[in-house]
Design a protein around this motif. Structure first.
Motif, PDB file in Angstrom:
ATOM      1  N   ARG B 251       0.815  -1.215   0.000  1.00  0.00           N
ATOM      2  CA  ARG B 251       0.000   0.000   0.000  1.00  0.00           C
ATOM      3  C   ARG B 251       0.851   1.268   0.000  1.00  0.00           C
ATOM      4  O   ARG B 251       2.039   1.245   0.285  1.00  0.00           O
ATOM      5  CB  ARG B 251      -0.905   0.005   1.232  1.00  0.00           C
ATOM      6  CG  ARG B 251      -1.813  -1.220   1.319  1.00  0.00           C
ATOM      7  CD  ARG B 251      -2.869  -1.086   2.397  1.00  0.00           C
ATOM      8  NE  ARG B 251      -2.294  -0.773   3.697  1.00  0.00           N
ATOM      9  CZ  ARG B 251      -1.829  -1.691   4.550  1.00  0.00           C
ATOM     10  NH1 ARG B 251      -1.873  -2.978   4.257  1.00  0.00           N
ATOM     11  NH2 ARG B 251      -1.319  -1.335   5.707  1.00  0.00           N
ATOM     12  N   ARG B 252       0.208   2.366  -0.318  1.00  0.00           N
ATOM     13  CA  ARG B 252       0.831   3.675  -0.192  1.00  0.00           C
ATOM     14  C   ARG B 252       1.345   3.870   1.234  1.00  0.00           C
ATOM     15  O   ARG B 252       0.666   3.484   2.181  1.00  0.00           O
ATOM     16  CB  ARG B 252      -0.199   4.779  -0.421  1.00  0.00           C
ATOM     17  CG  ARG B 252      -0.889   4.702  -1.730  1.00  0.00           C
ATOM     18  CD  ARG B 252      -1.932   5.799  -1.886  1.00  0.00           C
ATOM     19  NE  ARG B 252      -2.087   6.038  -3.293  1.00  0.00           N
ATOM     20  CZ  ARG B 252      -3.062   5.479  -4.036  1.00  0.00           C
ATOM     21  NH1 ARG B 252      -3.985   4.717  -3.476  1.00  0.00           N
ATOM     22  NH2 ARG B 252      -3.108   5.705  -5.324  1.00  0.00           N
ATOM     23  N   HIS B 253       2.444   4.534   1.384  1.00  0.00           N
ATOM     24  CA  HIS B 253       2.929   4.876   2.723  1.00  0.00           C
ATOM     25  C   HIS B 253       2.373   6.223   3.159  1.00  0.00           C
ATOM     26  O   HIS B 253       2.304   7.157   2.366  1.00  0.00           O
ATOM     27  CB  HIS B 253       4.453   4.936   2.749  1.00  0.00           C
ATOM     28  CG  HIS B 253       5.096   3.592   2.853  1.00  0.00           C
ATOM     29  ND1 HIS B 253       6.347   3.383   3.380  1.00  0.00           N
ATOM     30  CD2 HIS B 253       4.639   2.356   2.509  1.00  0.00           C
ATOM     31  CE1 HIS B 253       6.636   2.103   3.336  1.00  0.00           C
ATOM     32  NE2 HIS B 253       5.635   1.464   2.805  1.00  0.00           N
ATOM     33  N   ARG B 254       2.026   6.304   4.424  1.00  0.00           N
ATOM     34  CA  ARG B 254       1.566   7.557   5.002  1.00  0.00           C
ATOM     35  C   ARG B 254       2.676   8.192   5.840  1.00  0.00           C
ATOM     36  O   ARG B 254       3.532   7.516   6.366  1.00  0.00           O
ATOM     37  CB  ARG B 254       0.345   7.316   5.912  1.00  0.00           C
ATOM     38  CG  ARG B 254      -0.866   6.714   5.210  1.00  0.00           C
ATOM     39  CD  ARG B 254      -1.482   7.697   4.247  1.00  0.00           C
ATOM     40  NE  ARG B 254      -2.678   7.139   3.624  1.00  0.00           N
ATOM     41  CZ  ARG B 254      -3.901   7.220   4.157  1.00  0.00           C
ATOM     42  NH1 ARG B 254      -4.083   7.859   5.297  1.00  0.00           N
ATOM     43  NH2 ARG B 254      -4.936   6.692   3.542  1.00  0.00           N
ATOM     44  N   ASN B 255       2.545   9.465   5.985  1.00  0.00           N
ATOM     45  CA  ASN B 255       3.470  10.292   6.754  1.00  0.00           C
ATOM     46  C   ASN B 255       3.441  10.002   8.244  1.00  0.00           C
ATOM     47  O   ASN B 255       4.393  10.279   8.971  1.00  0.00           O
ATOM     48  CB  ASN B 255       3.029  11.740   6.572  1.00  0.00           C
ATOM     49  CG  ASN B 255       4.166  12.633   6.240  1.00  0.00           C
ATOM     50  OD1 ASN B 255       5.320  12.225   6.313  1.00  0.00           O
ATOM     51  ND2 ASN B 255       3.851  13.848   5.899  1.00  0.00           N
ATOM     52  N   LEU B 271       0.519  11.428   2.357  1.00  0.00           N
ATOM     53  CA  LEU B 271       1.686  10.708   1.854  1.00  0.00           C
ATOM     54  C   LEU B 271       2.967  11.486   2.147  1.00  0.00           C
ATOM     55  O   LEU B 271       2.932  12.646   2.549  1.00  0.00           O
ATOM     56  CB  LEU B 271       1.538  10.509   0.342  1.00  0.00           C
ATOM     57  CG  LEU B 271       0.213   9.894  -0.122  1.00  0.00           C
ATOM     58  CD1 LEU B 271       0.302   9.506  -1.597  1.00  0.00           C
ATOM     59  CD2 LEU B 271      -0.152   8.683   0.700  1.00  0.00           C
TER      60      LEU B 271
END
Lengths: 331, 331, 331, 331
Positions: B251-255, B271
């Protein structure tokens, strides 16, 4: 096909009316309400007839089961009357706000042998049923810690609060039942503390709108429940059960599955606006279970005893709110 | 403990310098850059010394391995020189923007027998390594469809675009490598189409900033890649691999992991602001793998051949951008 | 209250029957099916009557609107007949698998002036409506890249595939419509490639079960669609729209909201078992919109033209599957 | 550049040593440990020197600041000694397990005027700092309910439990500090109840491993904390703060961002295996803040007073564990 009468044509009565009409195994006959016009309107909308008197309703030659969704102070009387003539009953909680009267009524109904079910509808939630399945399967080992969050979006009117019996008996009681059901254990002690933060005016009723409850289960497992009358972000309900081998959680429900990405943040659909959107499907599921039990002959669950026990916890919790100490629960 | 020299003291050089200094199994000796002051500053900050000439660097009595992070047009020359004197090399992609020259260089290096690794750093991402493990385990069955998303937050400067070789060779090439590596297959055909949407000015370089690529793998499995130079929401990278038995997704990585609930929505951390925050740990991991291979004797991976093959796909994709048709890939 | 007849009493007909019966503003009169027993059973279950002939159905003195849910090869004929006698029609896609015949039928219906709507039900999905709202609000800027995922859990029977018109016309066509609707633009070119991976047997019908499509929109924005007939993990549908200022995504739907934590992993409820569970609410919403339009007088949307355009894209995509090149779309 | 000495070369000492060595604004000089060999090994690994006596450490002509990471029973003595000679100190919690002795030590240190900071490292977590920012911004209105979850993966050894001071003083104390810091309020009362479920053997130390705490804040806001020594699913920490206008949550951290879809479920990466993986970056951040404060001249935060207050809450909570009632907190 059991013939049903509905008692109560208010908001929740109208929810039940739609479910009674839609259930293919129910013959929905009568609606009764102290406001006859209201009964008439609801009956017409769902192909039923408005009863002009309670005699019509409690007539076992015409009606097999009643759905008691009238005002709280009439539950016990209706239940007793149904039991007396052998009509099955699906009853909104509580049996009566006075626990002694509730016990007497339940005892009478139980002796009568009629099928009676207390409508703790959340037990029929898809996710909570899955929690129960996981716990019972042994997958998370022995239950050690349960957390329940019960947060409504807005204060009910003061007029409602005044006759509600207080937050423990009115709101948290659903979660006392869930804690018992999910753990399979009867809590032995309870501690509760709370404040009137959302609506200081409720302090005049000796009530709270924001509270924290801790239960001790036999064997030492713990339960934490937070109950809030007014959030700033919709209706929030979640349950988490930790066992010796793992944990299972029924997450908050969202309104939808849309995410908006821009700048440095992601905006997702929020929670349901109110409790009804969250729990709506559980009413039809609870009704279906009741009908199923009528057909199958097994006693319907949750029982009157389940209703009494959740109330007994609420009593002790209400006591603890004042005493500032752990109180034993007397079933 | 291998003695390293770093070629290139620009941004990515400084990243590698920090990793060279922090690795306990590396003796970080030299930094070389055409801008000697820059080399000096970087060397001092990490306990190394600035080389005054390339002769110092390519001296096998003093250096065991070079990290080639200089400008793209110097990679081939440095690689050839290292190979000629028996110095191992970890080389930023591409070997050379001209595929023929890259092939000649690679052939020369391979004949020399020195250990050479191409720094396709994303292969060392924790999540992508897990994708690879899952695919190889057979858990999702036979690979049928792969989707890769590669989206940067902002247009590079036009001066960079002018010499980059175009989006396929510069940006998408990393994902061509990932597609090969994850599937274990060499794509046979490629279709690409793109537009200059974020920066119409790049059309003068016959380049695109928003593109869609489709690869066909042997056996008929498909790969979709979207490449974007400028989003309005940070750096976005995700990979999804569907097989005959299941699917696995990185999945996309979050901050961060903070959610703010209010009104009817939930605001989450977004992101990463740029590609560097997302892939930073992969550089150290790639370096560690290279060192490990130097110690263990096994040839380092990704190989020069991996580099050439990803480039070959980029060539065919660039051709397809213009032809509007599926193009065969010539390795 | 419009009087409805339903044509077709198969699975999807039974879904529509339930919605016709439940809609408070519809007078559900007739069900017709070539299998009269099936028509009878469905009519009885929902308080309607089985029509014994098509003459009964296409009688404007008794019927105001027809819901055409019969087999695909009968759509055009029913539509033409409804138009001829001035009966409104809600028609399952496609108008006809033969695009020329579909165009003639649509032209005839349009000249007749009757209200006709094509049942692209996904436009009425809560999340997709929210995507449309966000795009139209300008929040994500100008649309640059759209991704649509359409993956069914299991191969339809070969007998179905044989007459389906192929994956583009049968499955992907819904997403061609969504792409047009969400972007507000008519794609100009299409590239498609696909394979028979799940069921090699469909190659005999020159069909594919796993495909990748790329559309170009006027102005250069791109659309990627993957279509899969058989996953190993349930029904998977998601849409993502990237614009110049941000991105909006309608995520995959899950079966429930329960997470089980144990060891080093978390097991969540998966996707819906089939397409029906995912899109079920859209059928009632589409029907409600049609009825609303009949009452309000505005022409219902999606129009016949929407149906023709999605088909035209499917035609060009089918051509591209064979040609291996970008094909212009001829509306 | 402040010259640092590290006291304690155990596990946490080695974490601090690496951070001391990596910080560009620190001159890392000495390591002291009762086990001189251990001090030697750690010093060598990080370019420092092993001190042979405490005199070397507490010599202001050679050392500007000490990091006290030795065994708990030595904290007070080291702190007093640093204060006596004017050396700044960053001290692991608690100052002393005996609250009276801790208070005397703190008073002495405060009179000395040296800069002292208590290492409540979680305040420096990226997500918790964001919680604090959101609360302070007023975005969620007035704080009404806080929930903190603190769950470790496995029981510490009994030998550790025996000298730990009990779960409240050893584990929950971090969350007492977080509750104070995030709300900006000093709790007035506390209720705690707990059980020895994971390791019945700890009952001999009158300790618990699974507990539920409720705090009352001035004004009536409530805090719930659950503390668990052993989960079956890794290290679990989360915080949720509800205010009158909204809610903000720091979610559980996952090990990675990979999801595996198959059959009817989705398997995600789970939680970190231990507390260290979760909080690791906070140690460097806390150290950086301390150095920053030494340079800037402002008193470092968290202060000794913060340490004493968290301990005072732990004292009252420990009392409540036995009394079964809400206990006032005496600061």
């Amino acid at each position: 096909m059991p013939r049903f009468a509905l008692l109560g044509a208010g908001f929740i009565g109208s929810v039940h009316a739609a479910n009674l009409a839609a259930h293919p195994g129910i013959d929905f006959r009568l609606v009764y309400d102290v406001d006859q016009q209201r009964a008439e309107a609801l009956a017409v909308a769902h192909g039923a007839v408005a009863a002009t008197s309670l005699e019509e309703v409690f007539d076992p030659s015409r009606i097999d089961a009643v759905f008691i969704a009238s005002s709280t102070d009439t539950h016990a009387e209706h239940l007793r009357r149904a039991a007396a003539v052998g009509i099955a009953a699906l009853c909104e909680k509580p049996i009566d706000l006075d626990l002694d009267r509730a016990r007497e009524t339940a005892a009478f109904a139980q002796q009568s042998g009629v099928a009676v079910m207390v409508d703790f509808n959340r037990r029929f939630d898809r996710d909570y049923a899955e929690l129960k399945r996981v716990v019972d399967s042994g997958e998370i080992g022995k239950v050690e810690l349960i957390q329940l969050t019960s947060r409504g979006p807005s204060m009910p009117p003061l007029s409602y609060v005044a006759v509600s019996g207080g937050q423990m008996r009115d709101q948290t009681v659903h979660f006392f039942d869930l804690a018992r059901w999910l753990s399979g254990l009867d809590p032995v002690e309870v501690f509760a503390t709370g404040s009137a933060l959302a609506e200081p005016g409720i302090a005049q009723y000796d009530d709270v709108d924001t509270s924290a409850v801790t239960l001790r289960l036999p064997g030492g497992a713990l339960v934490q429940i937070d109950s809030v009358r007014r959030t700033g972000y919709g209706y929030d309900e979640r349950i988490e059960i930790m066992g010796s081998e793992g944990m299972v959680e029924a997450r908050r429900h969202r309104n939808g599955a849309v995410s908006r990405y821009s700048g440095a943040s992601v905006v997702d659909d929020g929670l349901h606006p109110g409790w009804f959107e969250r729990v709506q499907p559980t009413y039809a599921a609870a009704l279906a279970a009741f009908v199923s039990s009528l057909e199958g002959g097994a006693a319907p669950i949750p029982t009157l005893d389940d209703g009494l026990k959740a109330q007994a916890i609420a009593e002790a919790a209400t006591l603890s709110l004042r005493s500032g100490r752990m109180e034993p629960i007397k079933y």
